[in-house]
Design an enzyme around this catalytic site. Structure first.
Site, PDB file in Angstrom:
ATOM      1  N   GLU A  78      52.495 -30.370  37.993  1.00  0.00           N
ATOM      2  CA  GLU A  78      53.640 -31.233  37.697  1.00  0.00           C
ATOM      3  C   GLU A  78      54.632 -30.578  36.738  1.00  0.00           C
ATOM      4  O   GLU A  78      55.847 -30.749  36.880  1.00  0.00           O
ATOM      5  CB  GLU A  78      53.140 -32.561  37.102  1.00  0.00           C
ATOM      6  CG  GLU A  78      54.225 -33.612  36.950  1.00  0.00           C
ATOM      7  CD  GLU A  78      53.670 -34.961  36.517  1.00  0.00           C
ATOM      8  OE1 GLU A  78      54.432 -35.924  36.539  1.00  0.00           O
ATOM      9  OE2 GLU A  78      52.482 -35.032  36.152  1.00  0.00           O
ATOM     10  N   ASP A  79      54.141 -29.801  35.763  1.00  0.00           N
ATOM     11  CA  ASP A  79      55.012 -29.308  34.691  1.00  0.00           C
ATOM     12  C   ASP A  79      55.327 -27.810  34.772  1.00  0.00           C
ATOM     13  O   ASP A  79      56.045 -27.288  33.916  1.00  0.00           O
ATOM     14  CB  ASP A  79      54.361 -29.604  33.326  1.00  0.00           C
ATOM     15  CG  ASP A  79      54.292 -31.094  33.051  1.00  0.00           C
ATOM     16  OD1 ASP A  79      54.972 -31.858  33.757  1.00  0.00           O
ATOM     17  OD2 ASP A  79      53.541 -31.489  32.147  1.00  0.00           O
TER      18      ASP A  79
END
Length: 711
Positions: A78-79
């Site tokens: 996600e990051d």
């Protein structure tokens, strides 16, 4: 500086996992450290501290190596610019599956302004999207660390996250049995959403706890001495303080001051087995005054999420009101680790894969057992442990059912009337029959007819206990109604042969006398029994003739023959049975002092029954012999069983306490609801028949106990 070093993390998992893959955890740490290396949290600390903290929380829950690795990697996809395919390539499909699950549920939109029903649907959807309970645990651990470090976020964002935590995540932790996590999530959220109230509770606790601590320590030692004196072995006593949010809820919901909350300070007594739980309860109640109405037996009737324990509140020296929780070590493990306890490693072997899939709130099927006499508690496991499916109503409500559930199971899960009138359903817009097997994601609209009613054949394909119990309930009632009509018509037809009128015999009380003579409760039961073939019309007429002839004083010498020989005609077996295999019948549990008989089995020795045992009447009478008291060891300990009815189960604490004072040990208690009262079966260790009679007198003397009798 890391919150925990990778070596400490590996050491922690090695304490409970028999053979962890340490290499995958270390590789996950190196991978996450590299791709998070340029990221920092708002506090200024390296971002890698957050996934390490999540992994640490997971080890406290005794998660496996794959789950801990996924906890370290949960934010990488996600990051950072890393894909799920790369996670799968380097760490395997299972870790990638867990990381993907956390990513998906993290992106779930939550409308916190929704009503409670919609919020509950969001919780269910959260679980439905997770697929694997380990994904839920990683997300809960992620949220717990975020709440612990939330102070660096803007105030509005803090409130939004705290509100979401209180409404969504804390209830899920509670349903999974993660009570410590649930309490911490609630308390952290409460401090953000209502800081003044939280401050007030904490200040009050600071006043109460220091004043009480010395006394608490002294009292705990006193209880330890009492239990040791009563020969309770291998036990542990803990004390705990109630969470600030839980205290606040009581203040608001019950309108009371903090000084009037009984269970701010509580004690846990943890013992070896269930028998010791009830023994400890009796001991506590015999030494400290129990508070009326403050006893809960969650062992006999567990909470919907599976929690088991005895709860009682007593007044101790100094006027303090405290709560005792009494449970076994196994119950304590499940209470501490919740659903995680299903994969705790025992004796070097992990729990099976299916154990990871259990969702605790399926236990709401316990409601069925309180509503229907046809629901058998032993069948609960059929609904708790199968793989689940998630099916939707047309309005979007989620229904969680066991895999293999049919359209009819779904209909009964919504409402009994809907199930009883069900003729089919539209599944995803397509017509399907009532026995159509549903799968996850189906949208089901039930079709009904006013002329439809339950049939016995439905029991061949429904699988949920709720559906089975409701169908049986209707079918048995319907069959009894039909049997009653058949029975009445059979009697009337037979009576016409003797020029007798059934209704006149009923009005004259003759049929009631027949029922009394045949040991049948009512005329209705007589008709049903004849209609079902349980009683022959011949035996009815024979009994009727006796009553009518006695009334007319014209007795007739009716010769009746029977193949059964009477017990009293048998020779009495005296002396020692040494060398003869004997055992006591479980149906009647004879003890020293009972008039007893023995049944000579074929190759299995002699089974000893009480002479008044119902079962003995159904056995070949030529094999029945009398048994002398000399064959009962005088100093032996026997099993005695009594049953009774009570208005509320809490009265059992008084019964146990009184029996304990008289020196009688309660071995087992079985509780079931019956016609708005609770039926209790108590197993007690006794020395002779006098002991059982004393126990019955003792219980009968207690108010609100009814029908106390020996089993």
């Amino acid at each position: 500086m890391f919150v925990i070093s990778i070596n400490e993390l590996c050491n922690e998992i090695s304490r409970y996992h028999p053979n962890p893959d340490i290499s995958i955890i270390k590789r996950a740490f190196l991978y996450a450290s590299y791709y998070h290396k340029n990221q920092r949290r708002l506090s200024g600390e390296p971002y890698i501290n957050h996934p390490l903290a999540v992994a640490k929380i997971l080890t406290e829950l005794k998660a496996d190596d794959k789950t801990v690795s996924a906890g370290i990697l949960h934010d990488v996809v996600e990051d950072t610019n890393q894909s799920l395919e790369r996670i799968s390539k380097f760490f395997g499909d299972e870790v990638a599956f867990l990381v993907d699950g956390v990513t998906k549920i993290s992106n779930l939109n939550v409308n916190l302004e929704a009503d409670e029903k919609q919020i509950e649907n969001l919780r269910k959807m959260f679980v439905f999207m997770a697929r694997d309970v380990r994904v839920i645990l990683i997300k809960l651990s992620d949220r717990l660390d975020n709440m612990r470090t939330i102070s660096h976020l803007p105030q509005e964002k803090q409130k939004r996250i705290a509100n979401e935590t209180l409404k969504i995540f804390a209830p899920i932790a509670h349903r999974l049995g993660l009570y410590n996590m649930k309490t911490e999530l609630e308390d952290l959220s409460f401090e953000i959403l209502q800081p003044d109230a939280a401050k007030y509770i904490k200040e009050k606790l600071q006043e109460i706890i220091p004043k009480s601590q010395k006394f608490i320590d002294h009292f705990r030692h006193k209880v330890e001495e009492i239990l040791k004196k009563e020969e309770i072995s291998n036990f542990r006593i803990e004390n705990r303080v109630k969470g600030i949010y839980s205290i606040w809820e009581k203040i608001v919901n019950q309108g009371i001051d903090i000084e009037n909350i009984y269970d701010i300070i509580g004690f846990r007594i943890i013992v070896e087995d269930i028998g010791d739980c009830y023994r400890c309860l009796g001991i506590i109640h015999s030494h400290f005054k129990p508070i009326p109405g403050k006893f809960k037996d969650y062992i006999a009737i567990p909470k919907p999420n599976g929690y088991k324990s005895l709860h009682t509140k007593v007044i101790i020296p100094g006027g303090y009101k405290v709560e005792f929780q009494i449970r076994t070590f196994k119950m304590h493990e499940e209470a501490e680790y919740g659903i995680a306890s299903h994969w705790i490693y025992k004796e070097g072997s992990p729990i099976s894969e299916s154990g990871l899939k259990i969702f605790s709130w399926l236990r709401n099927i316990l409601e069925t057992s309180r509503e229907s006499q046809y629901y058998e508690v032993r069948n609960i496991s059929e609904d708790i442990y199968p793989h689940e499916i998630y099916v939707f109503t047309p309005k979007g409500d989620v229904k969680i059912l066991p895999r293999g559930s049919t359209v009819l199971d779904f209909a009964y899960s919504i409402h009994t009337e809907l199930g009883s009138r069900c003729t089919g359903a539209k599944v995803n817009g397509k017509l399907q029959p009532i026995d159509y097997i549903l799968k996850s994601g189906d949208i089901v609209q039930i079709i009904t007819s006013k002329t439809q009613k339950p049939k016995r054949s439905w029991l061949n394909f429904v699988i949920t206990q709720r559906a089975k119990s409701r169908i049986k309930q209707f079918v048995v009632k319907e069959e009894k109604s039909i049997a009653k009509e058949i029975g009445e018509e059979t009697i009337k037809k037979e009576l016409r042969k003797y020029n007798l009128d059934f209704q006149k015999l009923v009005r004259d009380g003759v049929i009631s006398k027949v029922c009394t003579q045949m040991k049948i409760k009512s005329i209705e039961d007589l008709l049903i029994s004849i209609g079902m073939g349980k009683i022959s019309i011949t035996s009815f007429i024979k009994t009727l003739k006796k009553i009518v002839e006695a009334k007319d004083e014209k007795p007739e010498n009716i010769q009746e023959t029977t193949q059964k020989q009477q017990i009293q005609n048998q020779d009495e077996l005296t002396g020692d049975l040494k060398g003869v295999k004997t055992r006591f019948a479980l149906c009647c549990s004879p003890v020293y002092g009972d008039e007893s008989v023995g049944y000579i089995t074929k190759g299995y020795g002699i089974v000893i029954h009480r002479k008044d045992c119902v079962q003995i009447q159904n056995l070949p009478q030529e094999r029945i012999i009398k048994i002398s008291q000399a064959n009962f060891p005088f100093e032996a300990i026997y099993i005695g069983r009594v049953k009774l009815f009570v208005d509320y189960p809490e009265i059992m604490s008084e019964i146990i306490s009184n029996l304990n004072k008289k020196g009688y040990r309660v071995k087992e208690i079985i509780s079931r609801e019956h016609n708005s009262r609770f039926e209790m079966e108590i197993t007690i260790l006794v020395k002779n028949k006098d002991d059982i009679e004393n126990v019955i007198r003792e219980i009968s003397s207690i108010e609100n106990t009814f029908g106390v009798q020996r089993i």
